[in-house]
Design a protein around this motif. Sequence first.
Motif, PDB file in Angstrom:
ATOM      1  N   LEU A 214       0.517  -0.867   0.033  1.00 49.40           N
ATOM      2  CA  LEU A 214      -0.063   0.152   0.087  1.00 49.40           C
ATOM      3  C   LEU A 214       1.213   1.417   0.040  1.00 49.40           C
ATOM      4  O   LEU A 214       1.638   1.133   1.132  1.00 49.40           O
ATOM      5  CB  LEU A 214      -0.912   0.317   1.240  1.00 49.40           C
ATOM      6  CG  LEU A 214      -1.740   1.506   1.586  1.00 49.40           C
ATOM      7  CD1 LEU A 214      -2.579   1.528   0.437  1.00 49.40           C
ATOM      8  CD2 LEU A 214      -2.292   0.800   2.739  1.00 49.40           C
ATOM      9  N   GLN A 215       0.934   1.764  -0.599  1.00 47.83           N
ATOM     10  CA  GLN A 215       1.198   3.678  -1.062  1.00 47.83           C
ATOM     11  C   GLN A 215      -0.061   4.588  -1.402  1.00 47.83           C
ATOM     12  O   GLN A 215      -1.108   4.259  -1.334  1.00 47.83           O
ATOM     13  CB  GLN A 215       1.805   3.007  -2.880  1.00 47.83           C
ATOM     14  CG  GLN A 215       3.132   2.385  -1.916  1.00 47.83           C
ATOM     15  CD  GLN A 215       4.210   2.842  -4.004  1.00 47.83           C
ATOM     16  OE1 GLN A 215       4.631   3.853  -3.760  1.00 47.83           O
ATOM     17  NE2 GLN A 215       4.087   1.816  -4.640  1.00 47.83           N
ATOM     18  N   ASP A 216       0.462   5.706  -0.256  1.00 44.74           N
ATOM     19  CA  ASP A 216      -0.047   6.659   0.154  1.00 44.74           C
ATOM     20  C   ASP A 216       0.633   7.930  -1.082  1.00 44.74           C
ATOM     21  O   ASP A 216       1.416   8.186  -0.811  1.00 44.74           O
ATOM     22  CB  ASP A 216      -0.183   7.353   1.499  1.00 44.74           C
ATOM     23  CG  ASP A 216      -1.390   8.404   1.996  1.00 44.74           C
ATOM     24  OD1 ASP A 216      -1.359   8.827   2.976  1.00 44.74           O
ATOM     25  OD2 ASP A 216      -1.643   9.231   0.469  1.00 44.74           O
ATOM     26  N   HIS A 217      -0.229   8.120  -2.093  1.00 44.06           N
ATOM     27  CA  HIS A 217      -0.031   9.349  -2.963  1.00 44.06           C
ATOM     28  C   HIS A 217      -0.737  11.017  -2.496  1.00 44.06           C
ATOM     29  O   HIS A 217      -1.118  11.161  -3.335  1.00 44.06           O
ATOM     30  CB  HIS A 217      -0.168   9.289  -4.220  1.00 44.06           C
ATOM     31  CG  HIS A 217       1.085   8.699  -4.852  1.00 44.06           C
ATOM     32  ND1 HIS A 217       1.875   7.946  -3.921  1.00 44.06           N
ATOM     33  CD2 HIS A 217       0.243   6.582  -5.365  1.00 44.06           C
ATOM     34  CE1 HIS A 217       2.594   6.752  -5.534  1.00 44.06           C
ATOM     35  NE2 HIS A 217       2.110   5.930  -5.650  1.00 44.06           N
ATOM     36  N   THR A 218      -1.365  11.155  -1.402  1.00 41.48           N
ATOM     37  CA  THR A 218      -2.378  12.368  -1.339  1.00 41.48           C
ATOM     38  C   THR A 218      -1.045  13.204  -1.197  1.00 41.48           C
ATOM     39  O   THR A 218      -1.908  14.494  -1.493  1.00 41.48           O
ATOM     40  CB  THR A 218      -3.012  11.938   0.044  1.00 41.48           C
ATOM     41  OG1 THR A 218      -3.429  11.014   0.750  1.00 41.48           O
ATOM     42  CG2 THR A 218      -3.412  13.636   0.700  1.00 41.48           C
ATOM     43  N   ASP A 219       0.113  12.901  -1.216  1.00 44.69           N
ATOM     44  CA  ASP A 219       1.197  14.357  -1.571  1.00 44.69           C
ATOM     45  C   ASP A 219       0.909  14.725  -2.969  1.00 44.69           C
ATOM     46  O   ASP A 219       1.032  15.736  -3.092  1.00 44.69           O
ATOM     47  CB  ASP A 219       2.106  14.136  -1.195  1.00 44.69           C
ATOM     48  CG  ASP A 219       2.822  12.955  -1.355  1.00 44.69           C
ATOM     49  OD1 ASP A 219       2.187  12.351  -1.893  1.00 44.69           O
ATOM     50  OD2 ASP A 219       4.089  13.067  -2.052  1.00 44.69           O
TER      51      ASP A 219
END
Length: 308
Positions: A214-219
């Motif tokens: 899982l990766q968070d690309h919210t940035d």
Amino acid sequence: MPGIDRAARYTRRRLYGLALISALAVAGVANHELHWGQKTTSQAAARQHAATRAISLQDYEVVIDAKPIPGAAELSGITYDFDRDRLLAISNDGPAEVVALSRNGDVLERYRLEGFDDTEAIAYMGNGRIAITNETLQRLNFVDIPAQSGTIAAKGSPFLTLGLNMHRGNKGFEGLAYDAAGDRVFIAKERDPRQLFEVDGVAASLGGRLQLALQDHTDWIDREVSTGDLADVCFDPKTGHLVLLSEESKELVELDGDGRFVSSRPLSGRRSGLAHDAPSPEGVTMDAAGNIYIVSEPNLFYMLRKKS
């Protein structure tokens, strides 16, 4: 302060990891090996097949403008079935169904959805498999689509729930896209906050070998996308870029494989090329030729083609 920022980022990653572990336990996929962190090999494979040119949304013109889809209600998402060269649109009201369309927006098949709720997005994964989101539960169900019109049942299907920043209102998982070469699912959370997640290894895991990351690309969203919400996302295999759709801002936004802004295109006003503003654009996808398709509530279909 730098130390505090690093601690906050570390804490958030731990929380996301714990949330995904809980989700996988619910889905009944324990006792497998889970690989966390960045999957550099899958990302490298995805980027190798991507061309260097951009989608360039500003170069697209309207070919089909607000074509009504007969019998459809509250269209909320669309995806390209690359195996059968057709489109699959999903509705979440009266009754919930998946409608197979030609690339000109003509109805080919209808599939009634049974046991699903709040179906907001759909992504074709290949070999007849689709992923469908439940916005409220922030759940992805993985099901096979029948060869002909029939029923698609949620009961007994594999699913993945990501309980991240759950919201009591209708502001959960709104958009979905799949990168077949990289085996990556992209998930867009509508707002409060707007978020973009990537889950790697989905098809491989469904095949029996659990290797999810899982990766968070919210940035990427915070830095490069100024729209009011995220209604859908699609992945372009030719460039490796993403196209994000905003219902509130009535706009398409292109990001490259590293989350940098590349181009945008309005779906309202004189610059849109539409006879009237798209009332409530909810879904976007691209076909193998690079054409862009959009569905808008209640039942409108649009096609954009790059100028020659």
